[in-house]
Design a protein around this motif. Structure first.
Motif, PDB file in Angstrom:
ATOM      1  N   ASP A 115     -15.332  67.165   2.028  1.00  0.00           N
ATOM      2  CA  ASP A 115     -13.951  67.603   2.222  1.00  0.00           C
ATOM      3  C   ASP A 115     -13.357  67.107   3.541  1.00  0.00           C
ATOM      4  O   ASP A 115     -12.151  67.159   3.723  1.00  0.00           O
ATOM      5  N   ARG A 116     -14.174  66.630   4.460  1.00  0.00           N
ATOM      6  CA  ARG A 116     -13.638  66.133   5.728  1.00  0.00           C
ATOM      7  C   ARG A 116     -13.691  64.607   5.837  1.00  0.00           C
ATOM      8  O   ARG A 116     -13.417  64.049   6.895  1.00  0.00           O
ATOM      9  N   VAL A 117     -14.052  63.933   4.745  1.00  0.00           N
ATOM     10  CA  VAL A 117     -14.190  62.478   4.755  1.00  0.00           C
ATOM     11  C   VAL A 117     -13.201  61.859   3.767  1.00  0.00           C
ATOM     12  O   VAL A 117     -13.024  62.368   2.662  1.00  0.00           O
ATOM     13  N   GLU A 118     -12.576  60.767   4.189  1.00  0.00           N
ATOM     14  CA  GLU A 118     -11.700  60.009   3.303  1.00  0.00           C
ATOM     15  C   GLU A 118     -11.999  58.524   3.456  1.00  0.00           C
ATOM     16  O   GLU A 118     -12.488  58.084   4.495  1.00  0.00           O
ATOM     17  N   VAL A 173      -9.899  59.185  -1.752  1.00  0.00           N
ATOM     18  CA  VAL A 173      -9.568  57.770  -1.585  1.00  0.00           C
ATOM     19  C   VAL A 173      -8.052  57.611  -1.557  1.00  0.00           C
ATOM     20  O   VAL A 173      -7.355  58.077  -2.454  1.00  0.00           O
ATOM     21  N   THR A 174      -7.572  56.965  -0.512  1.00  0.00           N
ATOM     22  CA  THR A 174      -6.180  56.527  -0.432  1.00  0.00           C
ATOM     23  C   THR A 174      -6.211  55.025  -0.658  1.00  0.00           C
ATOM     24  O   THR A 174      -6.862  54.298   0.089  1.00  0.00           O
ATOM     25  N   ARG A 175      -5.536  54.586  -1.696  1.00  0.00           N
ATOM     26  CA  ARG A 175      -5.563  53.167  -2.059  1.00  0.00           C
ATOM     27  C   ARG A 175      -4.240  52.520  -1.673  1.00  0.00           C
ATOM     28  O   ARG A 175      -3.172  53.005  -2.032  1.00  0.00           O
ATOM     29  N   ALA A 228     -11.949  65.373  10.977  1.00  0.00           N
ATOM     30  CA  ALA A 228     -11.861  64.566   9.763  1.00  0.00           C
ATOM     31  C   ALA A 228     -12.268  63.133  10.090  1.00  0.00           C
ATOM     32  O   ALA A 228     -11.971  62.611  11.160  1.00  0.00           O
ATOM     33  N   ILE A 229     -12.927  62.493   9.139  1.00  0.00           N
ATOM     34  CA  ILE A 229     -13.439  61.137   9.303  1.00  0.00           C
ATOM     35  C   ILE A 229     -12.780  60.238   8.273  1.00  0.00           C
ATOM     36  O   ILE A 229     -12.800  60.536   7.077  1.00  0.00           O
ATOM     37  N   SER A 230     -12.200  59.122   8.740  1.00  0.00           N
ATOM     38  CA  SER A 230     -11.578  58.144   7.855  1.00  0.00           C
ATOM     39  C   SER A 230     -12.343  56.832   7.934  1.00  0.00           C
ATOM     40  O   SER A 230     -12.529  56.285   9.020  1.00  0.00           O
ATOM     41  N   ILE A 234     -11.414  60.713  13.483  1.00  0.00           N
ATOM     42  CA  ILE A 234     -12.495  59.764  13.724  1.00  0.00           C
ATOM     43  C   ILE A 234     -12.311  58.634  12.731  1.00  0.00           C
ATOM     44  O   ILE A 234     -12.145  58.875  11.530  1.00  0.00           O
ATOM     45  N   LEU A 235     -12.338  57.394  13.230  1.00  0.00           N
ATOM     46  CA  LEU A 235     -12.054  56.227  12.404  1.00  0.00           C
ATOM     47  C   LEU A 235     -13.253  55.286  12.406  1.00  0.00           C
ATOM     48  O   LEU A 235     -13.807  54.994  13.473  1.00  0.00           O
TER      49      LEU A 235
END
Length: 144
Positions: free
Chosen positions: A33-36, A58-60, A4-6, A83-84
Motif C-alpha cells: 500500500d505504500r509502493v507505486e 501502477v501509474t502508466r 511512500a516509495i515510487s 522516496i524515489l
C-alpha cells in the motif's frame, strides 16, 4: 516509517520483464500500500500499453520517445512518493521487506538529503538503482 516509495520505470518492448518485476515486488514487499510504480511506455510500443498489476499500484504514462533523463523526469512529475527509486524493467527484487529497509534509511536522515542504492550482486559497488528522497530531487531541481 510510513514514507511512500515510487519506482520510476521507463520501459520499451519488454513487457514480460516488467511483469516479472511486478511479481517479485508482490513476493518481497512488506507493505504494497505504500509502493507505486510510475511506468513510462512509448506511444509506438503498443505491446506494452497494457502493463498493469492487480496488486501493485501502477501509474502508466504513454507518450513520445524521449531521452532516459526525460523519461525519468516525466515519471518523477507523476510520482506520489517521498522516496524515489530509478528502476529498470530487468530488475528482480529478492530481498524480503526491502521497502521496510528503504523506509528505515529514509528515517535515518532528518534533513531528508541522501543518495542510497541497493546491492545488485555485481562485484563493483556502484549506484545502479539510485534511491533519492523527494527533498533531494527538489534541491537538485533537475535530478535526471
Amino acid at each position: 516509517m510510513n514514507s511512500a516509495i515510487s519506482l520510476l520505470l521507463p520501459t520499451r518492448g519488454r513487457p514480460a520483464l516488467v511483469e516479472r518485476l511486478f511479481g517479485s515486488m508482490v513476493e518481497t514487499t512488506s507493505r504494497l500500500d505504500r509502493v507505486e510504480v510510475v511506468l513510462y511506455v512509448d506511444e509506438d510500443d503498443t505491446g506494452s500499453h497494457h502493463l498493469a498489476s492487480e496488486r501493485v499500484s501502477v501509474t502508466r504514462i504513454i507518450g513520445p520517445r524521449m531521452s532516459m533523463g526525460d523519461y525519468n523526469t516525466a515519471c518523477l512529475a507523476r510520482a506520489r512518493g517521498d522516496i524515489l527509486i530509478l528502476a529498470n524493467d530487468d530488475m528482480v527484487i529478492r530481498t524480503p521487506g526491502w521497502d521496510d529497509r528503504i523506509a528505515q534509511i529514509d528515517a535515518e536522515f532528518s534533513d531528508k538529503i541522501y543518495l542510497a542504492y541497493c546491492r545488485d550482486l555485481f562485484k563493483n559497488r556502484v549506484c545502479t538503482f539510485p534511491i533519492l528522497s523527494r527533498r533531494t530531487c527538489e534541491l537538485l531541481v533537475e535530478p535526471y
